[in-house]
Design a protein around this motif. Structure first.
Motif, PDB file in Angstrom:
ATOM      1  N   HIS A  11       0.842  -1.208   0.000  1.00 37.19           N
ATOM      2  CA  HIS A  11       0.000   0.000   0.000  1.00 37.19           C
ATOM      3  C   HIS A  11       0.875   1.255   0.000  1.00 37.19           C
ATOM      4  N   ASN A  12       0.540   2.191  -0.884  1.00 42.10           N
ATOM      5  CA  ASN A  12       1.274   3.450  -0.922  1.00 42.10           C
ATOM      6  C   ASN A  12       0.589   4.447   0.033  1.00 42.10           C
ATOM      7  N   LEU A  13       1.031   4.414   1.283  1.00 41.18           N
ATOM      8  CA  LEU A  13       0.368   5.251   2.298  1.00 41.18           C
ATOM      9  C   LEU A  13       0.606   6.733   2.054  1.00 41.18           C
ATOM     10  N   LEU A  14       1.789   7.065   1.533  1.00 44.71           N
ATOM     11  CA  LEU A  14       2.083   8.477   1.237  1.00 44.71           C
ATOM     12  C   LEU A  14       1.114   8.992   0.170  1.00 44.71           C
ATOM     13  N   GLY A  15       0.939   8.202  -0.871  1.00 50.49           N
ATOM     14  CA  GLY A  15       0.020   8.582  -1.948  1.00 50.49           C
ATOM     15  C   GLY A  15      -1.418   8.684  -1.435  1.00 50.49           C
ATOM     16  N   LEU A  16      -1.832   7.694  -0.659  1.00 53.50           N
ATOM     17  CA  LEU A  16      -3.206   7.699  -0.122  1.00 53.50           C
ATOM     18  C   LEU A  16      -3.436   8.927   0.752  1.00 53.50           C
TER      19      LEU A  16
END
Ligand code: DCP
Length: 224
Positions: A56-61
């Motif tokens: 999961h790309n948490l920064l992007g989310l």
């Protein structure tokens, strides 16, 4: 018989320096400058982990929907920063990009003040933060504040073109700048966990080496 003197020496924690500053202030460039020294352990910020937490790309989310993912992202940042603080090194000097302190005092605080992070979520992060900083004692000896103007870092951010940061505005950089200023320059918000030295990080890459060298002795000559 173990050599207790030698044991004591290796047990000693490193002189720990955290490098702080706005997004795009040149923290990575500053860290890279110190990689050439054998006695320095350089810990870059784990952005790659924020971009890939079990896929999961948490920064992007977080940038796409801050209200939904801000808590998730900052919780993970707090864990990864704690891991950096706890990282053991035989080197006598440890340089870290950012810290658990800027995560809490600049980014979490900003989300909370903007009403993006609801009070219950902010409390959970804060309770973790208080427990970590009192029980796990992430010791810091010096803070290097790479001081910039928001307009300069905005241009740098556009130039580096990080996919997730396409949604970051100049206004947001101004606000994050103010959080850093209040904490590390004016010292009107929160406490500084260590003395602060302030560098002019607006300087261009071609000349900034001289600015780094001016402050090198503060880092290299102070071995705890
Ligand atoms: N970030 C965040 N909350 C945090 C820490 C970072 O939202 N607690 C975000 C801001 C950026 C990205 O993570 O979009 C990385 O920011 P940093 O300022 O930590 O790192 P840079 O890569 O911008 O550092 P520099 O350009 O100074 O080397």
């Amino acid at each position: 018989m173990p050599n207790t003197k030698a044991l004591k020496k290796t047990d000693k924690r490193p002189f720990t320096v955290i490098i702080e500053g706005n997004i795009g202030s040149g923290k990575t460039t500053f860290l890279n400058h110190f990689k050439k020294y054998d006695n320095v352990c350089v810990l870059a910020e784990p952005v790659h982990m924020w971009r890939n937490c079990a896929g999961h790309n948490l920064l992007g989310l977080m940038y796409e929907d801050t209200s939904r993912w801000g808590f998730t992202f900052q919780s993970y940042v707090q864990l990864t920063m704690l891991q950096q603080h706890m990282f053991k090194t035989p080197h006598p000097i440890k340089l870290m990009e950012r810290s658990i302190f800027s995560a809490r005092y600049c980014f979490v605080e900003k989300m909370f003040c903007d009403g993006i992070l609801p009070a219950p979520s902010a409390s959970v992060i804060n309770e973790w933060f208080k427990w970590i900083t009192t029980k796990a004692c992430p010791s810091v000896d010096l803070i290097v504040y790479l001081r910039t103007s928001p307009e300069v870092v905005y241009q740098r951010m556009l130039k580096r073109n990080r996919e997730e940061e396409k949604l970051v505005s100049l206004q947001y950089l101004r606000e994050i700048h103010e959080m850093h200023e209040n904490w590390l320059y004016h010292k009107t918000m929160f406490t500084c966990p260590a003395p602060v030295i302030v560098l002019n990080a607006d300087l261009d890459k071609s000349v900034i080496k001289e600015e780094y060298e001016k402050y090198e002795p503060h880092i290299l000559n102070k071995i705890a």
